[in-house]
Every structure is written in structure tokens, then in C-alpha cells.
Design an enzyme around this catalytic site. Structure first.
Site, PDB file in Angstrom:
ATOM      1  N   ARG A   1       0.865  -1.182   0.000  1.00 20.14           N
ATOM      2  CA  ARG A   1       0.000   0.000   0.000  1.00 20.14           C
ATOM      3  C   ARG A   1       0.896   1.225   0.000  1.00 20.14           C
ATOM      4  O   ARG A   1       2.118   1.120   0.136  1.00 20.14           O
ATOM      5  CB  ARG A   1      -1.021   0.011   1.149  1.00 20.14           C
ATOM      6  N   GLY A   2       0.271   2.398  -0.139  1.00 19.48           N
ATOM      7  CA  GLY A   2       1.030   3.630  -0.290  1.00 19.48           C
ATOM      8  C   GLY A   2       1.076   3.950  -1.776  1.00 19.48           C
ATOM      9  O   GLY A   2       1.461   3.096  -2.588  1.00 19.48           O
ATOM     10  N   ALA A   3       0.691   5.162  -2.140  1.00 21.75           N
ATOM     11  CA  ALA A   3       0.494   5.491  -3.549  1.00 21.75           C
ATOM     12  C   ALA A   3       1.720   5.179  -4.414  1.00 21.75           C
ATOM     13  O   ALA A   3       1.594   4.501  -5.447  1.00 21.75           O
ATOM     14  CB  ALA A   3       0.079   6.956  -3.677  1.00 21.75           C
TER      15      ALA A   3
ATOM     16  N   ASP B   1      -2.308  10.467  -1.763  1.00 17.14           N
ATOM     17  CA  ASP B   1      -2.716   9.449  -2.728  1.00 17.14           C
ATOM     18  C   ASP B   1      -3.113  10.059  -4.068  1.00 17.14           C
ATOM     19  O   ASP B   1      -3.008   9.413  -5.109  1.00 17.14           O
ATOM     20  CB  ASP B   1      -3.851   8.608  -2.153  1.00 17.14           C
TER      21      ASP B   1
ATOM     22  N   ASN C   1      -5.741  11.887   0.879  1.00 18.69           N
ATOM     23  CA  ASN C   1      -4.773  11.054   1.590  1.00 18.69           C
ATOM     24  C   ASN C   1      -5.553  10.222   2.608  1.00 18.69           C
ATOM     25  O   ASN C   1      -6.771  10.350   2.747  1.00 18.69           O
ATOM     26  CB  ASN C   1      -3.695  11.925   2.257  1.00 18.69           C
ATOM     27  N   LYS C   2      -4.856   9.381   3.312  1.00 19.87           N
ATOM     28  CA  LYS C   2      -5.460   8.452   4.272  1.00 19.87           C
ATOM     29  C   LYS C   2      -6.491   9.143   5.166  1.00 19.87           C
ATOM     30  O   LYS C   2      -6.271  10.269   5.619  1.00 19.87           O
ATOM     31  CB  LYS C   2      -4.342   7.848   5.122  1.00 19.87           C
TER      32      LYS C   2
END
Lengths: 371, 371
Positions: free
Chosen positions: A52-54, A249, A259-260
Site C-alpha cells: 500500500r502507499g500510492a 494518494d 490522503n489516508k
């Protein structure tokens, strides 16, 4: 120290056996590496947040496409193109918010078409497309690390010389090819001699902060303290936090930042308390096609990820839960956006567009060419 | 319906066998009742959060004192007074933030001294003190429920006729003798025909929202949806939340509100989004001795309550965590404070003081006298 250490975390890599990733759903309790031998496996790894993580999702997408095309038995360019499109659709359908996913697939498409176009024979075209996609995916991994290091150089000066910096989610080595975006800026600041301590929001529901950010900063010897998401405001009000920095993201043309989930809250609290709120993200996260954050699709994930922690139910059975995985922070809360080409500030519509027109500096170019 | 249902949740009661409580550390998975037969057990129940919530802690403190004095073998008034002071000190040392604890102990002290002073003989004094403390503790339980019902009547009109109301932590039947403070206002609004749906912040680290608020509202048939603490801001920005209402652990003379960690964040987000932020609390929670919230002691609890959920580690071993259990919301973020004697608004220094000078209305007096 941090670069050496960070490089020991292999978030994702291309191996002869397939695409190898550290399983981020099992960290920090278990350090397990998984090797995916088909693109469907890579797609499922993205969907289930093994990775995960863009930026990391972008690299995984490129490697997934390369793996799928490499495995194809297509005997003609047209058949291979049909396979490519199926693979690209499958990979693109995994997660809707991080634009790096679509950016990476488009980049592989350009390489794929150019390889097909340039080859003398159909047989050579197929071989060339397979080979160039694998190379491109590996290049994107190396580039991502170089881009993060450039972001670190661009942003390190913005962080305070000493004191607590807050971060939300994990925008570190694990969220990228390596080094990290927000945590890359922190690493660069620490390398430059700044005495920074990190407060990591635990980041419910997936606990990326408590599980991943705490794990990778501890490995680097950067002091880190876990707080619940609900504590950040309290510590800001008490004067304990000097700056906040997060990843992204997707960033719209006007500087709105997806973002998250919980990032918007951090940004509002930061402004209320006069604390700078920074976003660190590569240009591949900026989506100039979207005028504002209102157009960014927000992924809705399973309610079970809210009502269960580590497999244990924390809520009564049959009670509803909501799980938007991201939120959008309006650009007016964003002090600056740190990219590999420099720092953008309001008005973002102009400053972000200008970055796309600018060239990388020579040091970055050098790093790029090593990829 | 809600009153009937709420009365089926016996948060705490005095029984012949001792002080009986539902164990809130085990909810919602297990509905276990514990009976404490000495004051040390009651003190430990408060400390370990078997019972929690400022008004419920107040009732538990009074019952703990009554139980300790009842069990005393002291043969003289002086010896009994020495025992009383030891018991009062032990109970008072359990948790520092909720003022109801100290308020309750002081109230039992007045009853104790008056019983000693009025009796004809030392033997009668001892018997009278024991009997009157038990009665006083039972009266405080009944009063607390009546006070919450009065608060419900005072506050129900403030809530919207339909739509989502956000709450943080558990300020319900489980946090009080019964009915609840913030959830009491919601219950009264629902009883008045309002179509309210509750969004419950899960409230890390102890998860009072996901575990307790979701449990008791579900039992009452009030629609409830769990969200993580980090989602409240997102839903406010999206226009999904019409009002926020919480309880309090201590309110200073100027209207600053100490409540469960994360409350300040909810208040800031509410103001940023033009949403009213209400606090529901009895007068026993208002501490006019403190000029502002800066003077309210904030309990620091174990880091393990942050790094572990349901006994499972969610963070790397040896990583630090912070755990302030409460925060202080400055009065400027508080739209109104709802008490059993009516609704206070800015300037709180005047409006809160005025409530202490006012009398309860006749209906409340009637309810009180039933206690």
C-alpha cells in the site's frame, strides 16, 4: 545511516521468480516476504494491502503489468495487446483513489505500444515488449527511490531544527519503492543534523502508523512515539508539535489533497494551532486532469476493517460501520507541497502546473540515470 | 421504550452482597456482573475502568465509601472517622480528572459527620453513620438517573429533527447511574419523535464508542454507526453530521471542558464546519473552584492501552506511546452546556454560576424526592 537502513527494507522488487513484496498486513509481528508469479496475484496484493502507499502501488502496478505480459502465450501482437488490456484493466480495478496506479499503467502502455511499433517482426515485437516492460518496471522502482531522495533534499529545510514532527499513516519506505515521501523528508532532515522526534498517529483502522511507521523509523534509529489519532489535537494545543507532514494518494490541480482518512482532521487542527502542514508527494501523485478534490473518487473499504482489530471483534455484532479509506484536505489548509522538483505553495493551480513545466535539477538527473 | 430499556442496563447497584457493577472492560463480548465486597475492590474497579464515566464514577465512589464504612470494625467515632479518611483517600486516588469522584466523596463526608454529630451515644453514632452512608449512596444513584432525565428534557430541543448526531466516547447509561448525559439527551430527542441516527466515534484507545455506545444504543433500537475517530472530520465536511454532543469529566468555571481524549478534536472540527457542539453534564461535573481548564489535572494512563488492542500487540515491541486519557476543549468551541437545571451559553462564567444559584424545576424536584 537512514539510507543504508531504509535500503534494507525491500518493499517490492523484481526477481527471477516473480514480484517479491514484504507483506505489510503482517508487520510488525511478522516479517514475511511473498513472491507473486502472476499478475492476478499482484492485483490481489494491492487490493488486500499486502502492499500500500500510492508510490508503492504505482511500482507494483508496473511490475504486475510486466509480469502478466511476460507470462502471456500470445503468438501475435494483436493477441498480446488484448492480453495487455485485460491485465491493465485488472490492475487498474484494484484501488480507485491513488492516482499513481493509473499513472503507472499508462506509462507501461506507452512503453508497450512503442516496443510493438519499433520491432521489425511480430516475433521480435513480442519479445521486445516483454523485455522493455520488465526493464521499465525496474526503472520505475529505482526512479521512485531517487525521486523520494530529491523530495527529501527539497523539503528538509522546512522542518524545524529540533522538536516533534507529527505524521499520519505511513508515507515511508514501505509506502514507496524506498526512502519514503513524508518520512523521506524527515530522514533527510535527520541526516542534515536536525534533532527530530516523530509522533506517529496510529492511523485507524489499518494502523499503518502504529504498525509500519513505528517499525521503519525504529529500524532507522529515529525517535518515534505512537499516539492515537484522537491525541494529535491535544498535543498540538499543548505546544508539543512543531510541524505535520504527510504523503498523498492524489493531488488535484488546485492543491486539494486526497490522503489516508484522518488527514483532513490533522490539517484542520494544525491550522487551528498555527502549525505548518506539509504534503510530500512525487509529481506522479498530482492529477492535473482534476480541477479540485471534489472529483477524486474515495475508496469505501469493508466495515469489518473497522469493527475488527487483528481478527478480534471490538464492536457488537451486526452494528453498522463506515469505512471511507481516504479524505480530501482542501488546499487552503496545506502550507506547502513538497515534490522532487521543489516546493509548491499557494496559488497551487499555478505553482503545481509550473513544476510540471520545470526540469529536474542536475543532481536528480544523475540519480535518475542510475535507474 | 428507551427508559425501560435503559433501566435494564444496571451499570451499578447496591445489593445486600456488596456493590454490583457490569464489567465494562468485557463489553460487548461478555455481559459479566461483578460484586465487590470491600472498598478496595470498588477502588480497583474504578481504576481499571470496570466502571467509568464521570457520573458513574461518582456513584461508585459513594458506594465504595459506604461499603468501607459499613465493613469497619471501629468501636469509637474517632476510629471510624480514621477509617473513613483512609477509605476516602483510597477512593479519591483512583482517577484524577473526573471531578464527580471528589464531589461524591465530599458529599459522603458531610453525611458522615452529620450522622456522628447528631447521635446520642457513640454506639448510635456508628450505626447511624453506616446506615446513612448506605442510604446516601443509593440516593445518589437515583438522583443521578433523575438528573440525566432532566438533562434530556432540557437538551432534546437542541438536537435536529432528523439526521446524524455525532458522539464521542460513551456518555450513556453505562457512564452514569442510568439513561446517560449526552446519550440521555439523544434518548429524550428520540422519545420526542426526532429521527436521529447516531455516529459513534470508536474512541481509541479504550474503544468506549465501538464497545459501549454502540452496544447500549443498539439495545434501545436507536440507529448507530461506528466510525473511527479519524473519520468524524470527513463526515462533517461531507455534510453528513448535523450536531455533535458529548459528556464531560470536569468543567471549569469559564466553560472549558475536560472530556475523553479526542473531544477537543471533535469540537475544533465542528466549529470549522459550522456544526453545533454540545456538552451534556450534571452540575456535579462543574468545578467552579477552577477558573479555567488549564487547572484540570489530565490523567496519564498506561502506554500499553495504546499499543495493545484486546490483548494483541498492534505496534513493534519497545516503541514508546503516549496516553493522555483526557483533553480540554476551550469554551469558545462549546455551543452550549446542557445541565439538569437548563442550558448554559457564553459567557459561561456567568451562565454556569447562575445555574448553581437557580432551583431545580418542580418536575425534577419530584423526581429527586423519589430517590
Amino acid at each position: 545511516m537512514s539510507e543504508t537502513q531504509a535500503s534494507t527494507i525491500k518493499t517490492i522488487e523484481w526477481t527471477e521468480a516473480g514480484v517479491r513484496m514484504i507483506d505489510q498486513t503482517l508487520l510488525p509481528a511478522h516479517e514475511v516476504y511473498r513472491t507473486y508469479t502472476d499478475y492476478q496475484g499482484v492485483a490481489e496484493a494491492i487490493r488486500s494491502m499486502v502492499i500500500r502507499g500510492a508510490p508503492a502501488i504505482g511500482v507494483a502496478a508496473a511490475m504486475g503489468v510486466a509480469l502478466g505480459v511476460k507470462n502471456s502465450n500470445a503468438a501475435s501482437a494483436d493477441a498480446l495487446r488484448a492480453d495487455f488490456e485485460l491485465i491493465a484493466r485488472t490492475i487498474s480495478a484494484t484501488r480507485p483513489t491513488a492516482v499513481n496506479l493509473f499513472w503507472a499503467v499508462e506509462r507501461t502502455r506507452r512503453v508497450f505500444e512503442s516496443a510493438l511499433a519499433e520491432a521489425a517482426s511480430e516475433e521480435q515485437a513480442i519479445a521486445a515488449a516483454k523485455e522493455r516492460l520488465v526493464k521499465e518496471a525496474q526503472r520505475m522502482l529505482a526512479e521512485d527511490i531517487a525521486v523520494n531522495e530529491a523530495m527529501g533534499r527539497a523539503g528538509a529545510a522546512l522542518l524545524p531544527d529540533r522538536g516533534v514532527v507529527l505524521t499520519h499513516c505511513n508515507a515511508g519506505a514501505l509506502a514507496t519503492g524506498g526512502y519514503g515521501t513524508a518520512l523521506g523528508v524527515i530522514r533527510a532532515a535527520v541526516d542534515a543534523g536536525k534533532k527530530i522526534e516523530v509522533f506517529a498517529d496510529e492511523t485507524r483502522p489499518f494502523l499503518q502508523g502504529a504498525r509500519l511507521t513505528a517499525w521503519e523509523l525504529s529500524r532507522d534509529g529515529i525517535p518515534v512515539t505512537i499516539i492515537t489519532d484522537s491525541m494529535a489535537g491535544h498535543f498540538m494545543k499543548e505546544g508539543r508539535i512543531r510541524a505535520a507532514i504527510v504523503g498523498a494518494d492524489r493531488i488535484a490541480a488546485n492543491g486539494d489533497v486526497a490522503n489516508k482518512i484522518g488527514t483532513y482532521t490533522v490539517a484542520v487542527l494544525a491550522r487551528e494551532n498555527g502549525i505548518p502542514f506539509y504534503v510530500a508527494a512525487p509529481l506522479s501523485t498530482i492529477d492535473l486532469k482534476l480541477a479540485s478534490g471534489d472529483e477524486i473518487p474515495i475508496e469505501q473499504r469493508s466495515a469489518r476493517e473497522v469493527t475488527h482489530v487483528a481478527g478480534v471483534a471490538i464492536a457488537p455484532e451486526a452494528v453498522r460501520a463506515q469505512h471511507p479509506a481516504f479524505d480530501v484536505t482542501p488546499h487552503r489548509y496545506v502550507t506547502a507541497i513538497i515534490t522532487e522538483r521543489g516546493v509548491a505553495r499557494e496559488p497551487y493551480t499555478e505553482s503545481l502546473a509550473a513544476l510540471f513545466g520545470s526540469k529536474v535539477n542536475s543532481r536528480q538527473s544523475t540519480v535518475h540515470s542510475q535507474g
